[in-house]
Each structure stands twice: as C-alpha cells, then as structure tokens.
Design a protein around this motif. Structure first.
Motif, PDB file in Angstrom:
ATOM      1  N   LEU A  26       7.593  35.893  55.423  1.00 37.24           N
ATOM      2  CA  LEU A  26       7.121  35.469  56.743  1.00 37.24           C
ATOM      3  C   LEU A  26       5.686  36.055  56.726  1.00 37.24           C
ATOM      4  O   LEU A  26       4.630  35.167  57.197  1.00 37.24           O
ATOM      5  CB  LEU A  26       7.810  35.857  58.125  1.00 37.24           C
ATOM      6  CG  LEU A  26       9.274  35.456  58.138  1.00 37.24           C
ATOM      7  CD1 LEU A  26       9.886  36.026  59.376  1.00 37.24           C
ATOM      8  CD2 LEU A  26       9.099  33.959  58.330  1.00 37.24           C
ATOM      9  N   ALA A  27       5.190  37.095  56.334  1.00 34.02           N
ATOM     10  CA  ALA A  27       4.080  37.766  56.512  1.00 34.02           C
ATOM     11  C   ALA A  27       3.135  36.989  55.565  1.00 34.02           C
ATOM     12  O   ALA A  27       2.006  36.600  55.766  1.00 34.02           O
ATOM     13  CB  ALA A  27       3.750  39.190  55.911  1.00 34.02           C
ATOM     14  N   LEU A  30       2.294  33.506  57.087  1.00 32.47           N
ATOM     15  CA  LEU A  30       1.381  33.821  57.995  1.00 32.47           C
ATOM     16  C   LEU A  30       0.088  33.999  57.428  1.00 32.47           C
ATOM     17  O   LEU A  30      -1.027  33.384  57.962  1.00 32.47           O
ATOM     18  CB  LEU A  30       1.446  34.961  58.880  1.00 32.47           C
ATOM     19  CG  LEU A  30       0.932  35.420  60.083  1.00 32.47           C
ATOM     20  CD1 LEU A  30       1.080  34.331  60.942  1.00 32.47           C
ATOM     21  CD2 LEU A  30       1.219  36.665  60.813  1.00 32.47           C
ATOM     22  N   LYS A  33      -1.215  30.767  56.285  1.00 28.48           N
ATOM     23  CA  LYS A  33      -1.830  29.849  57.466  1.00 28.48           C
ATOM     24  C   LYS A  33      -3.086  30.404  58.004  1.00 28.48           C
ATOM     25  O   LYS A  33      -3.780  29.377  58.639  1.00 28.48           O
ATOM     26  CB  LYS A  33      -0.658  29.802  58.495  1.00 28.48           C
ATOM     27  CG  LYS A  33       0.656  29.070  58.214  1.00 28.48           C
ATOM     28  CD  LYS A  33       0.606  27.830  57.495  1.00 28.48           C
ATOM     29  CE  LYS A  33       1.659  27.287  56.887  1.00 28.48           C
ATOM     30  NZ  LYS A  33       1.576  26.125  56.167  1.00 28.48           N
ATOM     31  N   ALA A  34      -3.041  31.491  58.037  1.00 29.18           N
ATOM     32  CA  ALA A  34      -4.612  32.143  58.557  1.00 29.18           C
ATOM     33  C   ALA A  34      -5.636  31.610  57.858  1.00 29.18           C
ATOM     34  O   ALA A  34      -6.714  31.391  58.052  1.00 29.18           O
ATOM     35  CB  ALA A  34      -4.511  33.503  58.437  1.00 29.18           C
ATOM     36  N   ALA A  88       3.813  25.016  60.825  1.00 26.59           N
ATOM     37  CA  ALA A  88       2.566  25.983  61.425  1.00 26.59           C
ATOM     38  C   ALA A  88       3.183  26.268  62.923  1.00 26.59           C
ATOM     39  O   ALA A  88       3.183  27.230  63.414  1.00 26.59           O
ATOM     40  CB  ALA A  88       1.215  25.122  61.640  1.00 26.59           C
ATOM     41  N   ILE A  91       6.120  28.623  62.575  1.00 25.53           N
ATOM     42  CA  ILE A  91       5.522  29.946  62.656  1.00 25.53           C
ATOM     43  C   ILE A  91       5.131  30.321  63.935  1.00 25.53           C
ATOM     44  O   ILE A  91       4.925  31.476  64.462  1.00 25.53           O
ATOM     45  CB  ILE A  91       4.313  30.374  61.660  1.00 25.53           C
ATOM     46  CG1 ILE A  91       4.883  29.608  60.243  1.00 25.53           C
ATOM     47  CG2 ILE A  91       3.797  31.522  61.457  1.00 25.53           C
ATOM     48  CD1 ILE A  91       5.939  30.341  59.433  1.00 25.53           C
ATOM     49  N   ASP A  92       4.497  29.460  64.869  1.00 25.67           N
ATOM     50  CA  ASP A  92       4.097  29.703  66.207  1.00 25.67           C
ATOM     51  C   ASP A  92       5.310  30.204  66.908  1.00 25.67           C
ATOM     52  O   ASP A  92       4.975  31.634  67.633  1.00 25.67           O
ATOM     53  CB  ASP A  92       3.756  28.531  66.805  1.00 25.67           C
ATOM     54  CG  ASP A  92       2.325  28.248  66.852  1.00 25.67           C
ATOM     55  OD1 ASP A  92       1.483  29.105  66.545  1.00 25.67           O
ATOM     56  OD2 ASP A  92       1.773  27.004  67.117  1.00 25.67           O
ATOM     57  N   TRP A  94       8.071  31.809  65.665  1.00 26.36           N
ATOM     58  CA  TRP A  94       8.414  33.005  65.344  1.00 26.36           C
ATOM     59  C   TRP A  94       7.519  34.212  66.000  1.00 26.36           C
ATOM     60  O   TRP A  94       7.800  35.187  66.330  1.00 26.36           O
ATOM     61  CB  TRP A  94       8.100  33.043  63.927  1.00 26.36           C
ATOM     62  CG  TRP A  94       8.251  34.709  63.180  1.00 26.36           C
ATOM     63  CD1 TRP A  94       9.487  35.367  63.052  1.00 26.36           C
ATOM     64  CD2 TRP A  94       7.420  35.391  62.652  1.00 26.36           C
ATOM     65  NE1 TRP A  94       9.009  36.295  62.468  1.00 26.36           N
ATOM     66  CE2 TRP A  94       7.861  36.632  62.204  1.00 26.36           C
ATOM     67  CE3 TRP A  94       6.050  34.953  62.587  1.00 26.36           C
ATOM     68  CZ2 TRP A  94       7.045  37.665  61.812  1.00 26.36           C
ATOM     69  CZ3 TRP A  94       5.090  36.104  61.867  1.00 26.36           C
ATOM     70  CH2 TRP A  94       5.641  37.053  61.630  1.00 26.36           C
ATOM     71  N   TYR A  95       5.950  34.017  65.700  1.00 22.96           N
ATOM     72  CA  TYR A  95       5.221  35.050  66.205  1.00 22.96           C
ATOM     73  C   TYR A  95       5.284  35.140  67.753  1.00 22.96           C
ATOM     74  O   TYR A  95       5.321  36.307  68.377  1.00 22.96           O
ATOM     75  CB  TYR A  95       3.874  34.499  65.879  1.00 22.96           C
ATOM     76  CG  TYR A  95       2.730  35.614  66.078  1.00 22.96           C
ATOM     77  CD1 TYR A  95       2.554  36.477  65.280  1.00 22.96           C
ATOM     78  CD2 TYR A  95       1.914  35.613  67.281  1.00 22.96           C
ATOM     79  CE1 TYR A  95       1.618  37.483  65.044  1.00 22.96           C
ATOM     80  CE2 TYR A  95       1.127  36.468  67.153  1.00 22.96           C
ATOM     81  CZ  TYR A  95       0.661  37.399  66.233  1.00 22.96           C
ATOM     82  OH  TYR A  95      -0.197  38.428  66.331  1.00 22.96           O
ATOM     83  N   ILE A 106      -0.929  30.365  65.938  1.00 18.60           N
ATOM     84  CA  ILE A 106      -1.529  29.730  64.556  1.00 18.60           C
ATOM     85  C   ILE A 106      -2.014  28.431  64.819  1.00 18.60           C
ATOM     86  O   ILE A 106      -3.194  28.135  64.541  1.00 18.60           O
ATOM     87  CB  ILE A 106      -0.048  29.511  63.571  1.00 18.60           C
ATOM     88  CG1 ILE A 106       0.677  30.787  63.366  1.00 18.60           C
ATOM     89  CG2 ILE A 106      -0.685  28.903  62.322  1.00 18.60           C
ATOM     90  CD1 ILE A 106      -0.209  31.983  62.733  1.00 18.60           C
TER      91      ILE A 106
END
Length: 223
Positions: A26-27, A30, A33-34, A88, A91-92, A94-95, A106
């Motif tokens: 997951l990191a 992330l 995506k960053a 994306a 991931i939003d 999840w974060y 994200i």
C-alpha cells in the motif's frame, strides 16, 4: 487495517509478515500515486529525483512507466472510472480511514480527477484529452507518410528527383516533431518524453538532409 492485524494474530505463523507486506504494498502504491501527483503539478524528473534521494534518470526508470500508464489509461480513455482514476479514489478511501480529515488526499492533487476543481479546469482537462486523441491519430498518419517517403527517397537515389524526395522525407520527420511538441502541452505528465521524441525527430530530419550515404539508412527512418 485493524481487521487485517487481528487476522494476523489468529494465525500461527506468517500472519504478521503477510500483514506487513500488505502495508508495504500500500505504501508503494501511495508513493507511486504521489509521483503522479507531482508530475501533474508540473514537477520535473529532477525535482522528483531530488525528493526521493536519487538521480532524475533513476526516478524516471523507477516511476516513468507508472506515469505513462496513468496518462494512457486515465487521460486518453473514457470514462475515467475504468482506469487509474478509480484506483486513485480507492487509495483515497484507504488513506481516509487513517486520516478522516483528509478525504481526498490523493485525487485532490490530480488535475484529471480532483473532485473539488472548478468547471473551467475540468473543461481544460477534457479539451486536452480530446486534443491528445487527435494528435495521436495524426501521428499515426505521419508515420505511414514517413515510411512511404523513405521508400520514395530510396527509389529516387541517383536521379534528378533525389533532393526533392529527401526533402519530403525530412518534412515528415519535422511534422512528427511538431506533433510531439503539441502532445507535451496536451499531456503534461509525460511532457519530457514527448519533448525527447520531438528532439529525436528533428535530428532525424537534419540527418536526412545532411550529405552522407548515397542510399537512405535505417537510422534515418526513426522507425
């Protein structure tokens, strides 16, 4: 996240490692995506390399494919929910479980998917997608024209029409360079790649017109 760690506790061996590896995955997603966010914000590969503690070449080698895939899948395909934009947003979600106050951590940074952006910006992004599709179609046409021009120049070698044939051939390379330069505007996330291709096409155009081998070479075709 809690359920995954609870599951790990219930397993005799390997549970914690499995959960930790999932966190690392997951990191990594992330971070990827960053990088895309930074490219959409206009960052260069040198900027990204500096932030990651590596050279711009290493940064491009590590994340260039992901950035290119984002552009291909999300910006050129419609509707966007079938591509990277959907991931994306996942991931939003999840974060946001970890940081509820950051609902769009994200996608808020992505020009193509920011749910808070204005109508004008959305229209600009849509216009860029349309422009990119048209430019790629034109590029396909030019590549076919380039192949035909190469064959004509080859056949004209040693004749009165040799100079004109090579000029037309060079013009097809120059036209491709111009399309790549326009793509750098329409697809800013991979502008560096488009500019590099434009530079290559202009170099090929120059080589076609520079006195050299009596017959065209494969290098001059750029194929």
């Amino acid at each position: 996240m809690t359920s995954r760690w609870s599951y790990a506790l219930d397993r005799e061996h390997g549970g914690f490692l499995s959960a930790a590896l999932h966190l690392r995955y997951l990191a990594d997603v992330l971070v990827e995506k960053a990088v895309i966010v930074e490219k959409e914000r206009g960052a260069s590969w040198t900027d990204i390399g500096n932030a990651a503690g590596m050279t711009n070449q290493s940064a491009h080698e590590k994340w260039g494919t992901a950035v290119g895939a984002w552009t291909v899948v999300n910006q050129r395909r419609h509707p966007a929910e079938f591509g990277s934009a959907h991931l994306a947003r996942r991931i939003d979600e999840w974060y946001a479980e970890l940081h509820p106050d950051e609902e769009h951590a994200i996608t808020a940074g992505l020009t193509s998917t920011d749910p808070t952006r204005g109508v004008a910006e959305a229209q600009t992004a849509a216009a860029h997608r349309v422009a990119a599709r048209l430019l790629y179609a034109r590029l396909d046409e030019l590549k076919k024209e380039n192949t035909a021009a190469f064959n004509t120049a080859f056949e004209a070698t040693g004749t009165d029409g040799q100079a004109a044939a090579r000029q037309h051939w060079a013009d097809t390379h120059t036209a491709q360079a111009e399309v790549y330069e326009q793509l750098a505007i329409a697809e800013p996330t991979i502008a560096d790649e488009h500019r590099a291709r434009a530079k290559k096409q202009r170099e090929l155009a120059a080589s076609v017109l520079t006195p050299g081998p009596s017959r065209p070479t494969n290098e001059e075709t750029g194929q």
